[in-house]
Each structure stands twice: as C-alpha cells, then as structure tokens.
Design a protein around this motif. Structure first.
Motif, mmCIF file in Angstrom:
data_model
loop_
_atom_site.group_PDB
_atom_site.id
_atom_site.type_symbol
_atom_site.label_atom_id
_atom_site.label_comp_id
_atom_site.label_asym_id
_atom_site.label_seq_id
_atom_site.Cartn_x
_atom_site.Cartn_y
_atom_site.Cartn_z
ATOM 1 N N ASP A 69 8.058 21.032 13.187
ATOM 2 C CA ASP A 69 9.385 20.457 13.402
ATOM 3 C C ASP A 69 9.897 20.012 12.032
ATOM 4 O O ASP A 69 9.340 19.085 11.428
ATOM 5 C CB ASP A 69 9.273 19.271 14.381
ATOM 6 N N SER A 100 13.977 22.713 14.949
ATOM 7 C CA SER A 100 14.710 21.784 14.094
ATOM 8 C C SER A 100 16.020 21.396 14.767
ATOM 9 O O SER A 100 16.720 22.245 15.316
ATOM 10 C CB SER A 100 14.993 22.430 12.734
ATOM 11 N N GLY A 111 10.034 17.020 18.067
ATOM 12 C CA GLY A 111 8.587 17.210 18.020
ATOM 13 C C GLY A 111 7.755 16.348 18.959
ATOM 14 O O GLY A 111 6.862 16.860 19.643
ATOM 15 N N THR A 161 12.260 15.964 11.248
ATOM 16 C CA THR A 161 12.000 15.389 12.580
ATOM 17 C C THR A 161 12.631 14.010 12.786
ATOM 18 O O THR A 161 12.823 13.577 13.918
ATOM 19 C CB THR A 161 10.476 15.344 12.833
#
Ligand code: SAH
Length: 235
Positions: free
Chosen positions: A73, A144, A82, A76
């Motif tokens: 991720d 993302s 995540g 984050t």
C-alpha cells in the motif's frame, strides 16, 4: 447486523467476531491518536466505517487482488486501505509505505498492540524504496488511495510489482480523465490498463472507483526517477 459483517457477507469474505474487534480497535486508536497527529479528517464513527473501512474493502471485488499473496500500500497515511484489507485477509502479507515517519510509527505500534501480525509498516518515499532489491518487483498487488494523480502514481507504484501483478488505484470522479492522461506513463512503466470496479457505500457517502492496471513487462531501471521528480515532471 453490523455494516462490516454485511459487507463481508456481500463479498463472501469470512467474517469473525475477532475481525470485527480488530476493526473497532483500530478505529478507536486512530480517533484517539488523531487528537495529537493528523491521521484523518473524519471523526464520526459511522462515517469512518463507510469512508475508511467499506471503501477500502472494495478491493474484494478485484480478482487480481484476491489472487495476490504479497500486497503493498503506497502512501498509506493512517493505514488506508492497507489495514482494513489486512484485517479482512489475514492470509495475505501487507507492506504499508509512507513518507511520514510519525504515521508509520503509529501503524506499526497499533498493529503490534492489536495483534494484526500480517502488516509491515515501512517509512520512506516510494521513489527510494522501489530501488531496494527485496521490494522492487516483489509484490503481486499494489494498492493506493488519495496519494497523487494516476500518471504520477503509476511511477510510484508499478516498479513494486512483479510482471503479472496488478496495481489497483482508488480514484474519485476524475477516474476516466486521470486514466486518459496516464496512458503514456502506464506504457512507459510496463503497465496495461485492464479493468474498473465501483465501490459500494451507504447513500450520502462517496465510494471510490478502482482502476486496475496490470504489469505486463518489467519496469526499466531508470524508473522511478529520483524523489520528487515524478510529481514535478509527470511522464
Ligand atoms: N491512503 C491514505 C492517505 C492519503 S494522504 C488514505 O486514503 O486515507 C497521502 C499520503 O501519501 C500521505 O500520508 C503522504 O505522506 C503519503 N505520500 C505522498 N507521497 C509519497 C511518496 N512519494 N512516497 C511515500 N508516501 C507518500
């Protein structure tokens, strides 16, 4: 039935009381720590569930995500998407990356205290971390949310994927425009736009659209360019 449980059942993700407790525990700690550092603008618990949890879980619709074992991720922040994905899918391994050390420390400590043991939190910029041998092309999926426009984001994310892996970008209303503007970047980095999935949250809340970009060939050694350049001079 709780919203989390309902969402799990909708996606056929195994639900347990233990997972529900981790969702509650993580939310409580984010909201508590949010008084000392900026982790989220959302402070209402129900809105938190929709925008941080239900929205993050949209990945459960994406076959490439379901097949992935190693997930990264990028950017984050307070752990999204995540951490919710790590709680929902304890058999996958998650690496959460952010350039702000305080946020990474918070995620690391909170996951350790709650017993979320499939999360590794890494401090650094994606541009630098993607040069590390054990991270570059080391992941089956990259996720993302809310980090950069897609053309910039592709340079930060695609280098982490093995060929055959998939980048899943959480995007808002401008998803189509961003995708059109990212065509050159996607091609230059070894990607190929593949699919899109719409999120499902309660009325009045906004869900993201997930854009799936498959990695079809290795990323050239010159990418990513040094820290800051991808956003200053997008491909
Ligand atoms: N994904 C989270 C946070 C979004 S805010 C969410 O959706 O809630 C964007 C985050 O990306 C910030 O925490 C910022 O520190 C991080 N970030 C921005 N550029 C980055 C880069 N190049 N490498 C690593 N992290 C980055």
């Amino acid at each position: 039935m709780s919203r989390i449980r309902e969402t799990f059942e909708g996606y056929a993700i195994p639900w347990s009381e233990e997972k529900e407790k981790l969702f509650d525990g993580y939310r409580d700690r984010v909201l508590e720590m949010n008084r000392q550092m900026n982790l989220t603008a959302i402070t209402d618990p129900e809105e938190f569930t929709e925008k941080h949890y239900i929205d993050s879980l949209t990945c459960a619709k994406v076959p490439e995500f379901l097949d992935a074992q190693m997930v990264i991720d990028v950017g984050t922040g307070g752990g999204f998407p995540g951490v919710p994905l790590a709680i929902a899918f304890p058999e996958k391994e998650f690496t959460l990356v952010d350039s702000l050390a305080k946020r990474i420390r918070f995620i690391e400590e909170t996951c350790r205290n709650l017993g979320i043991d499939n999360v590794t939190a890494l401090h650094g910029r994606a541009e630098d971390l993607a040069r590390e041998a054990d991270l570059r092309e080391g992941f089956d999926a990259c996720v993302s949310r809310a980090v950069a426009p897609l053309n910039v984001l592709c340079e930060l994310c695609l280098p982490f994927l093995r060929v055959g892996g998939a980048f899943i970008a959480y995007k808002g209303k401008a998803a189509d425009e961003e995708l059109a503007e990212a065509q050159a970047a996607i091609a230059a980095l070894g990607g190929q736009a593949a699919d899109a999935f719409a999120g499902k949250v309660l009325p009045g809340q906004e869900a993201h659209r997930l854009l799936v970009i498959r990695k079809v060939s290795p990323t050239e050694e010159r990418f990513p360019r040094r820290a800051g350049i991808p956003s200053k001079r997008p491909l």
